[in-house]
Each structure stands twice: as structure tokens, then as C-alpha cells.
Write an enzyme that holds these catalytic residues in place. Structure first.
Site, PDB file in Angstrom:
ATOM      1  N   GLY A 187       0.796  -1.230   0.000  1.00  0.00           N
ATOM      2  CA  GLY A 187       0.000   0.000   0.000  1.00  0.00           C
ATOM      3  C   GLY A 187       0.825   1.276   0.000  1.00  0.00           C
ATOM      4  O   GLY A 187       0.299   2.360  -0.234  1.00  0.00           O
ATOM      5  N   LYS A 243     -27.762  24.703  16.189  1.00  0.00           N
ATOM      6  CA  LYS A 243     -27.510  23.255  16.047  1.00  0.00           C
ATOM      7  C   LYS A 243     -26.657  22.749  17.201  1.00  0.00           C
ATOM      8  O   LYS A 243     -25.744  23.425  17.652  1.00  0.00           O
ATOM      9  CB  LYS A 243     -26.789  23.017  14.717  1.00  0.00           C
ATOM     10  CG  LYS A 243     -26.336  21.584  14.477  1.00  0.00           C
ATOM     11  CD  LYS A 243     -25.704  21.426  13.103  1.00  0.00           C
ATOM     12  CE  LYS A 243     -24.195  21.354  13.166  1.00  0.00           C
ATOM     13  NZ  LYS A 243     -23.571  21.076  11.861  1.00  0.00           N
ATOM     14  N   GLY A 284     -26.532  14.546   8.047  1.00  0.00           N
ATOM     15  CA  GLY A 284     -27.364  14.726   9.246  1.00  0.00           C
ATOM     16  C   GLY A 284     -27.771  16.179   9.476  1.00  0.00           C
ATOM     17  O   GLY A 284     -28.919  16.464   9.842  1.00  0.00           O
TER      18      GLY A 284
HETATM   19  C1  R5P Z   1     -20.063  21.769  10.740  1.00  0.00           C
HETATM   20  O1  R5P Z   1     -19.700  22.628  11.509  1.00  0.00           O
HETATM   21  C2  R5P Z   1     -20.034  21.933   9.252  1.00  0.00           C
HETATM   22  O2  R5P Z   1     -20.185  23.259   8.869  1.00  0.00           O
HETATM   23  C3  R5P Z   1     -21.088  21.076   8.586  1.00  0.00           C
HETATM   24  O3  R5P Z   1     -22.371  21.540   8.964  1.00  0.00           O
HETATM   25  C4  R5P Z   1     -20.960  19.636   9.022  1.00  0.00           C
HETATM   26  O4  R5P Z   1     -19.643  19.199   8.905  1.00  0.00           O
HETATM   27  C5  R5P Z   1     -21.866  18.743   8.200  1.00  0.00           C
HETATM   28  O5  R5P Z   1     -21.713  17.441   8.665  1.00  0.00           O
HETATM   29  P1  R5P Z   1     -22.891  16.382   8.563  1.00  0.00           P
HETATM   30  O6  R5P Z   1     -23.332  16.351   7.146  1.00  0.00           O
HETATM   31  O7  R5P Z   1     -22.259  15.115   9.014  1.00  0.00           O
HETATM   32  O8  R5P Z   1     -23.972  16.813   9.499  1.00  0.00           O
END
Ligand code: R5P
Length: 296
Positions: A35, A189, A222
């Protein structure tokens, strides 16, 4: 100028070269049975300004090693200067210690590129404006936002811009200014650091029935899935997504296709293989923008 490509995103490197009226220069990537990779620069580069294009997406470690070896090969072959174009800069999210005992991966990568004496690094849409602080070499950021402005206008123009997390606030404000102060809202979030699962229950600001979610990357999908559900519950009808980097880990394409989103626009900073393409996906190219920068 000579342009070389690693193996992670050759289609983008080819498009950049075409935009510059050039052909990609020859390189040999030999993979040993265990590899390990041996890189050999086949073109003459003595006294030449050289450019290496390599996205450090999955497999991140392998792609970084290739980049390091290409840079070393170019140095040893007498290149006058080396510009590394890393459209997607892997490990950028781990740019500080979130929990005691963690490594700061982004800083480790910066130290290596510094030590290899790359003359300039170009990154598209960094996760944080602070990414460059870890380097001593010059780092230039490019942004896909101008591509998004054009596409948002084509899609219909009016609505609300939405950042799916507080970290995207600078990005969303910039985009709003470029779209005659289009209103924006931000989702609060939360991410569980051990499971990676995201949740969100509050939108800061009011939304229109047309919404444009803007993010730097989509990994598991997600965040977009959560944001679309929350926006839909709060009256959004036409949900569009604009995310620069299609990391698309695991079953993200399925999650995104089955989400409440109408269309998802990403860019070609990361190559999306055929098996990860899905009907709701649109891919915009950053090649021209990178080529323009190299002409300066
Ligand atoms: C996080 O701070 C980034 O800006 C994105 O929102 C995140 O990395 C998205 O990840 P996922 O698609 O796994 O929720």
C-alpha cells in the site's frame, strides 16, 4: 507554469489546466503491494513555477501523503516555486481542542506543509477563517459563494438564506450582501461529540417559504436532514441546499435524496464518484475560479 495532479481529484485538475490552456504534467504514482506509494515527477521542472492539485478528502491520510510526496519530488527536481491547491482541506474541522486530550489535527498538517516549504497554499471555503493562522506560509482562501449567488438567482431569487449552525454566520452574511441583502436566519444546532448526531429545535430569525440552506460541507447529511425538517415544520416549502464540499460519507447520498430538500448544489472541490450521484444533486465547478487565481 506546470500543473500536476494527485489521484484524489484529477477531473478538477484537468479542468483547471484546460482553463489555463495547459495540459497536466506527467507524474507516476506507483503503489507497492503493502500500500505504500512511490511518487515520481516525470516532467522537467527545473526553474518552473509548479502547481499541485490534491483534495485531501477520504482517504484523507493517503491523499495527504501523496501531496507531501509530490511536493518533495518537485522540490528535489528543482521547481522554482510550488503552489499547493487543496480545494478541500482535510482535518480542518479539528482546528482546536474541543475536549481535553484531543490532538489539533489541522495544526499538525500545517506544520508539515510549512516544513516542506510549499510557497503558497490555496484552499476553497475553509471551515473557519482562522485556518490560515496555523501556517507560516501564505494561505489564500477562495470561496464558492459567487457560484451560489448565480445559481440562487437562477433558481428563483427571492427567499431566506439559512445557516444550519452558528458557525456559518459570516458566510451567510456575505451571501446576503451579494444578494441585495436577502434576509437570513440561523439554526441553533447541537452535535453530540461522542455519537456525532445533530439536533436543532430553534431558528433565530423568520423564514420565507423559499429557503436556501448554505453550508461549507455535507458529510453524513445529518445537518441538512435536521435543518430541512425544522424549516419545513416552520413553513418552508421550497428548500434548496448550497454546500461547497461534497464529503458524502456513509449513506449521505440516500439521506439527502430522501430528505425534504428539492435540490442540493455542491461543487467539484471533491470528486463525487458515479455511485454517490443522486437525482437531487447538482455539481458546480470551481475550476475557472481557481484558474483565474493562478493567472494573477
Ligand atoms: C459543521 O460545523 C459543518 O459546517 C457542517 O455543517 C458539518 O460538517 C456537516 O456534517 P454532517 O453532514 O455530518 O452533518
Amino acid at each position: 507554469m506546470k500543473i500536476f495532479s494527485g489521484t484524489s481529484n484529477r477531473p478538477l485538475a484537468e479542468k483547471i489546466a484546460i482553463n489555463l490552456g495547459l495540459k497536466l504534467s506527467d507524474i507516476e504514482v506507483f503503489i507497492f503491494p503493502d500500500g505504500e506509494k512511490r511518487i515520481r515527477i516525470l516532467d522537467k521542472v527545473t526553474g518552473e513555477d509548479c502547481v499541485v492539485v490534491q483534495s485531501t478528502s477520504n482517504p484523507t491520510d493517503e491523499n495527504y501523503m501523496e501531496l507531501f510526496f509530490i511536493v518533495d519530488g518537485l522540490k528535489r527536481s528543482g521547481a522554482k516555486s510550488i503552489t499547493a491547491i487543496v480545494p478541500y482541506f482535510g482535518y480542518q474541522r479539528q482546528d482546536h481542542v474541543f475536549r481535553e486530550g484531543e490532538a489539533v489535527s489541522a495544526n499538525v498538517i500545517a506544520k508539515i506543509l510549512d516544513a516542506l516549504k510549499v510557497d503558497k497554499l490555496i484552499i476553497v471555503e475553509p471551515h473557519s477563517r482562522k485556518t490560515k493562522d496555523a501556517f507560516t506560509i501564505p494561505v489564500l482562501y477562495l470561496s464558492a459563494l459567487s457560484l451560489f449567488v448565480k445559481t440562487i438567482k437562477e433558481v428563483g431569487g427571492s427567499g431566506t438564506l439559512v445557516s444550519p449552525d452558528m458557525g456559518g454566520i459570516v458566510r451567510i452574511k456575505q451571501l446576503s450582501e451579494s444578494l441585495e441583502n436577502m434576509p437570513y436566519a440561523v439554526i441553533e444546532k447541537n452535535r453530540d461529540l461522542s455519537t456525532g448526531r445533530v439536533s436543532g429545535s430553534h431558528i433565530e430569525g423568520s423564514i420565507n417559504k423559499n429557503v436556501f440552506i448554505v453550508d461549507d460541507m455535507i458529510s453524513s447529511g445529518g445537518t441538512i436532514e435536521m435543518a430541512a425538517k425544522l424549516l419545513y415544520k416552520n413553513g418552508a416549502e421550497n428548500i434548496y441546499v448550497f454546500a461547497t464540499h461534497p464529503v458524502f460519507s456513509g449513506n449521505a447520498p440516500k439521506v439527502l435524496q430522501e430528505s425534504l430538500v428539492k435540490k442540493i448544489y455542491v461543487t467539484d472541490t471533491i470528486f463525487v464518484p458515479k455511485e454517490k450521484i443522486f437525482p437531487k444533486l447538482g455539481i458546480l465547478s470551481v475550476a475557472k475560479m481557481i484558474a483565474e487565481q493562478l493567472k494573477m
